[in-house]
Scaffold this motif. Structure first.
Motif, PDB file in Angstrom:
ATOM      1  N   PHE A   9       0.818  -1.214   0.000  1.00 19.62           N
ATOM      2  CA  PHE A   9       0.000   0.000   0.000  1.00 19.62           C
ATOM      3  C   PHE A   9       0.854   1.267   0.000  1.00 19.62           C
ATOM      4  N   TYR A  10       2.188   1.098  -0.029  1.00 20.88           N
ATOM      5  CA  TYR A  10       3.063   2.265   0.092  1.00 20.88           C
ATOM      6  C   TYR A  10       2.811   3.286  -1.015  1.00 20.88           C
ATOM      7  N   PHE A  11       2.677   2.821  -2.247  1.00 18.05           N
ATOM      8  CA  PHE A  11       2.528   3.771  -3.355  1.00 18.05           C
ATOM      9  C   PHE A  11       1.259   4.605  -3.206  1.00 18.05           C
ATOM     10  N   ILE A  12       0.227   4.009  -2.612  1.00 18.04           N
ATOM     11  CA  ILE A  12      -1.034   4.750  -2.422  1.00 18.04           C
ATOM     12  C   ILE A  12      -0.812   5.907  -1.459  1.00 18.04           C
ATOM     13  N   TYR A  13      -0.235   5.622  -0.276  1.00 18.81           N
ATOM     14  CA  TYR A  13      -0.061   6.735   0.661  1.00 18.81           C
ATOM     15  C   TYR A  13       1.108   7.629   0.264  1.00 18.81           C
ATOM     16  N   PHE A  14       2.032   7.093  -0.540  1.00 17.63           N
ATOM     17  CA  PHE A  14       3.078   7.952  -1.117  1.00 17.63           C
ATOM     18  C   PHE A  14       2.446   9.035  -1.992  1.00 17.63           C
ATOM     19  N   VAL A  15       1.497   8.625  -2.853  1.00 15.19           N
ATOM     20  CA  VAL A  15       0.818   9.579  -3.733  1.00 15.19           C
ATOM     21  C   VAL A  15       0.049  10.614  -2.911  1.00 15.19           C
ATOM     22  N   VAL A  16      -0.616  10.160  -1.852  1.00 19.09           N
ATOM     23  CA  VAL A  16      -1.367  11.086  -0.986  1.00 19.09           C
ATOM     24  C   VAL A  16      -0.432  12.124  -0.370  1.00 19.09           C
ATOM     25  N   ILE A  17       0.717  11.659   0.156  1.00 22.47           N
ATOM     26  CA  ILE A  17       1.669  12.578   0.793  1.00 22.47           C
ATOM     27  C   ILE A  17       2.249  13.556  -0.216  1.00 22.47           C
ATOM     28  N   ILE A  18       2.594  13.058  -1.405  1.00 19.41           N
ATOM     29  CA  ILE A  18       3.146  13.938  -2.441  1.00 19.41           C
ATOM     30  C   ILE A  18       2.103  14.959  -2.886  1.00 19.41           C
ATOM     31  N   GLY A  36      20.344  12.705  -0.996  1.00 19.68           N
ATOM     32  CA  GLY A  36      19.031  12.068  -1.087  1.00 19.68           C
ATOM     33  C   GLY A  36      17.913  13.070  -1.291  1.00 19.68           C
ATOM     34  N   ARG A  37      16.760  12.560  -1.712  1.00 14.79           N
ATOM     35  CA  ARG A  37      15.614  13.431  -1.999  1.00 14.79           C
ATOM     36  C   ARG A  37      14.839  13.798  -0.736  1.00 14.79           C
ATOM     37  N   LYS A  38      14.715  12.849   0.197  1.00 17.98           N
ATOM     38  CA  LYS A  38      13.852  13.056   1.363  1.00 17.98           C
ATOM     39  C   LYS A  38      14.254  14.247   2.228  1.00 17.98           C
ATOM     40  N   PRO A  39      15.540  14.400   2.617  1.00 18.89           N
ATOM     41  CA  PRO A  39      15.885  15.524   3.506  1.00 18.89           C
ATOM     42  C   PRO A  39      15.480  16.872   2.932  1.00 18.89           C
ATOM     43  N   PHE A  40      15.624  17.032   1.632  1.00 20.97           N
ATOM     44  CA  PHE A  40      15.350  18.325   1.020  1.00 20.97           C
ATOM     45  C   PHE A  40      13.865  18.553   0.792  1.00 20.97           C
ATOM     46  N   LEU A  97      10.924  15.125  -8.573  1.00 19.25           N
ATOM     47  CA  LEU A  97      11.893  14.026  -8.672  1.00 19.25           C
ATOM     48  C   LEU A  97      11.355  12.766  -8.010  1.00 19.25           C
ATOM     49  N   TYR A  98      10.720  12.942  -6.845  1.00 14.16           N
ATOM     50  CA  TYR A  98      10.147  11.796  -6.134  1.00 14.16           C
ATOM     51  C   TYR A  98       9.150  11.044  -7.019  1.00 14.16           C
ATOM     52  N   PHE A 104       6.828   9.491   7.455  1.00 11.16           N
ATOM     53  CA  PHE A 104       6.202   8.400   6.716  1.00 11.16           C
ATOM     54  C   PHE A 104       6.725   8.144   5.305  1.00 11.16           C
ATOM     55  N   ILE A 105       7.507   9.028   4.737  1.00 12.62           N
ATOM     56  CA  ILE A 105       7.933   8.818   3.355  1.00 12.62           C
ATOM     57  C   ILE A 105       9.329   8.197   3.321  1.00 12.62           C
ATOM     58  N   ASP A 106       9.580   7.317   2.343  1.00  8.52           N
ATOM     59  CA  ASP A 106      10.877   6.655   2.176  1.00  8.52           C
ATOM     60  C   ASP A 106      11.699   7.352   1.098  1.00  8.52           C
ATOM     61  N   GLU A 107      12.997   7.071   1.126  1.00 10.72           N
ATOM     62  CA  GLU A 107      13.865   7.593   0.075  1.00 10.72           C
ATOM     63  C   GLU A 107      13.523   6.927  -1.260  1.00 10.72           C
ATOM     64  N   SER A 108      13.726   7.654  -2.339  1.00 10.66           N
ATOM     65  CA  SER A 108      13.454   7.133  -3.685  1.00 10.66           C
ATOM     66  C   SER A 108      14.273   5.876  -3.976  1.00 10.66           C
ATOM     67  N   ASP A 109      13.606   4.808  -4.466  1.00 10.36           N
ATOM     68  CA  ASP A 109      14.295   3.555  -4.819  1.00 10.36           C
ATOM     69  C   ASP A 109      15.404   3.796  -5.832  1.00 10.36           C
ATOM     70  N   VAL A 110      15.114   4.630  -6.828  1.00  6.33           N
ATOM     71  CA  VAL A 110      16.097   4.895  -7.879  1.00  6.33           C
ATOM     72  C   VAL A 110      17.340   5.547  -7.284  1.00  6.33           C
ATOM     73  N   PHE A 111      17.144   6.477  -6.349  1.00  7.01           N
ATOM     74  CA  PHE A 111      18.297   7.121  -5.710  1.00  7.01           C
ATOM     75  C   PHE A 111      19.083   6.116  -4.871  1.00  7.01           C
ATOM     76  N   VAL A 112      18.373   5.273  -4.111  1.00  8.12           N
ATOM     77  CA  VAL A 112      19.044   4.284  -3.252  1.00  8.12           C
ATOM     78  C   VAL A 112      19.897   3.341  -4.098  1.00  8.12           C
ATOM     79  N   GLN A 113      19.332   2.837  -5.196  1.00  7.65           N
ATOM     80  CA  GLN A 113      20.075   1.918  -6.064  1.00  7.65           C
ATOM     81  C   GLN A 113      21.291   2.610  -6.683  1.00  7.65           C
ATOM     82  N   ASN A 114      21.126   3.846  -7.065  1.00  6.63           N
ATOM     83  CA  ASN A 114      22.245   4.575  -7.649  1.00  6.63           C
ATOM     84  C   ASN A 114      23.334   4.861  -6.615  1.00  6.63           C
ATOM     85  N   LYS A 115      22.920   5.125  -5.372  1.00  6.20           N
ATOM     86  CA  LYS A 115      23.889   5.388  -4.305  1.00  6.20           C
ATOM     87  C   LYS A 115      24.723   4.137  -4.032  1.00  6.20           C
TER      88      LYS A 115
END
Length: 455
Positions: free
Chosen positions: A26-35, A93-97, A139-140, A201-212
């Motif tokens: 259900f993460y993507f659902i509440y991710f969209v709500v938060i964004i 990362g995207r989350k702190p900013f 970006l998120y 409640f929000i996680d760091e972007s998967d794409v950023f984590v994989q690239n890191k």
């Protein structure tokens, strides 16, 4: 502090742990709500001053619209520092900013609320111009949504933010009854609450984590095998953010240079989007009451949101460049109708409809420029290259403001609407011609990779 293989391995383990911690279904659902909530804060912050432009000019600038335009133009220069600050998200990362931006936008509205003179208000404007261009939520969305539906999810989340602007228009009569500055108070509170929600409640972007993870492995290998020679192009592509690195990468991909030029020319159209309140003045002076202005401004975000979603969906079907051509055409036609509608004047809801369509058409075009840029850029430089491209938008806006001030000084009775129309027709035509001939289609470029084992 000098990095060693051991310290890098500790960082690598931290990011690998993040990569293994898969969010629930259900993460993507509440991710969209938060964004969407983050977008509401961003769009309200960007639009609240233009919506109250007339009252701000009367109360703080002694009814001098030229001085207001000059001050806002000078304050917008802070956006250059904003773009430098945004590049740090490629490294940390995207989350702190995202969280910092939300708190910063809330603070800007608190300062505007407390303003009793134009100098103090300018400080609030500078904070707004610093935090609103960052758009980390963009970006998120691009890095978290699927490769086939990036355009839709970007436009959908932003459209919700735009609809949130309607609450500002609805609050306008209430604010005018208590004091124009009260319009900033409620959005400031929302910004603080959404900032806390994102933090928790929000996680760091998967794409950023994989690239890191990829970057840290590369750095460990460099330290353990220093004799292996890395060519200059590879060094540039492996950098973790920074304006200089972004520019050097853009020099390797000339299409991004052309995108910068296109953005600069296209952004001359901000002479229309930034002065719509002045264009509405003939209607206000002749027929429109405060309630009728509020009706027009209430209709505007819904029309804006509609064109945003439709063009975003269209871009996933026919491609980004063709979609920009459609949105630019909508902008021109709607702006012409808006100018005529303010002269006549037409029904306030109809004026608000065309206002929303022309501003929405313009900004969804800018959004698609950002999508094209993001799809053409590597993850480790994506935010930095977007920052460079966004400088072109600010530069175009600055030039447009300068032209407006120059013409208004030379010609006292200049018609803002028709002057803007004369400027935006050639600027859009030239920019679209360059976009079509110099920029390849990016819709099919993969951004989100399938997770692999991080062992």
């Amino acid at each position: 502090m000098k990095q060693t293989p051991e310290t890098l391995r500790l960082q690598l383990k931290k990011w690998q742990l993040k990569n293994k911690c898969k969010p629930n279904r259900f993460y993507f659902i509440y991710f969209v709500v938060i964004i969407c909530l983050a977008y509401i804060v961003d769009e309200v912050t960007a639009n609240v001053a233009p919506i109250m432009q007339h009252e701000i000019i009367n109360n703080l600038f002694n009814n001098d619209s030229s001085r207001y335009v000059l001050v806002t133009s000078l304050c917008s220069g802070i956006a250059v520092l904003s773009f430098l600050y945004k590049t740090l998200s490629d490294k940390y990362g995207r989350k702190p900013f995202l969280v910092i931006n939300l708190f910063g936008m809330a603070a800007s509205m608190v300062v505007c609320f407390a303003s009793r003179n134009w100098i103090f208000f300018s400080a609030g404007l500078m904070l707004m111009y610093f935090f609103t261009p960052c758009d980390i939520q963009v970006l998120y969305v691009l890095e978290t949504s699927g490769d086939k539906h990036r355009g839709f999810w970007m436009s959908f989340t932003k459209s919700i933010g735009i609809i949130g602007v309607s609450f500002v228009s609805m609050l306008r009569p209430w604010a005018l009854s208590r004091g124009w500055n009260y319009i900033f108070l409620f959005p400031a509170a929302i910004g603080l609450v959404v900032g806390v929600i994102c933090l928790l409640f929000i996680d760091e972007s998967d794409v950023f984590v994989q690239n890191k993870i990829k970057y840290l492995k590369h750095e460990i290998k460099k330290l353990e095998y220093p004799d292996e020679v890395e060519n200059e192009d590879e060094k540039i592509k492996n950098r973790q953010g920074g304006i200089i690195s972004a520019i050097r990468y853009m020099l390797l991909d000339k299409s991004l240079i052309w995108l910068f030029v296109v953005g600069l020319i296209f952004s001359l159209a901000t002479i229309a989007t930034g002065n719509y309140s002045l264009i509405m003045q003939p209607a206000v002076q002749s027929v429109f009451s405060d309630d009728m202005v509020s009706q027009a401004l209430t209709m505007y975000p819904f029309a804006y949101a509609l064109i945003e979603v439709l063009i975003g969906m269209l871009s996933d079907k026919i491609g980004r460049i063709k979609a920009v051509t459609v949105s630019a055409s909508v902008t021109l036609i709607a702006f012409l109708c808006f100018v005529i509608g303010c002269k006549d004047p037409w029904d306030p809801f109809l004026v608000g409809l065309f206002l929303g369509l022309f501003i929405g058409g313009y900004y969804v075009s800018i959004d698609l420029f950002n999508v094209i840029c993001a799809e053409k850029s590597p993850t480790n430089l994506r935010s930095s290259i977007l920052s460079v491209i966004n400088v072109s938008f600010s530069a175009g806006s600055f030039i447009a403001t300068g032209i407006f001030l120059l013409i208004s000084k030379v010609m006292n009775d200049v018609d803002v609407g028709y002057m803007a129309l004369i400027m935006i027709i050639p600027s859009m035509f030239v920019s679209l011609l360059l976009l079509i001939t110099k920029m390849p289609e990016t819709k099919s470029i993969l951004m989100k990779r399938k997770k692999k084992s991080s062992k």
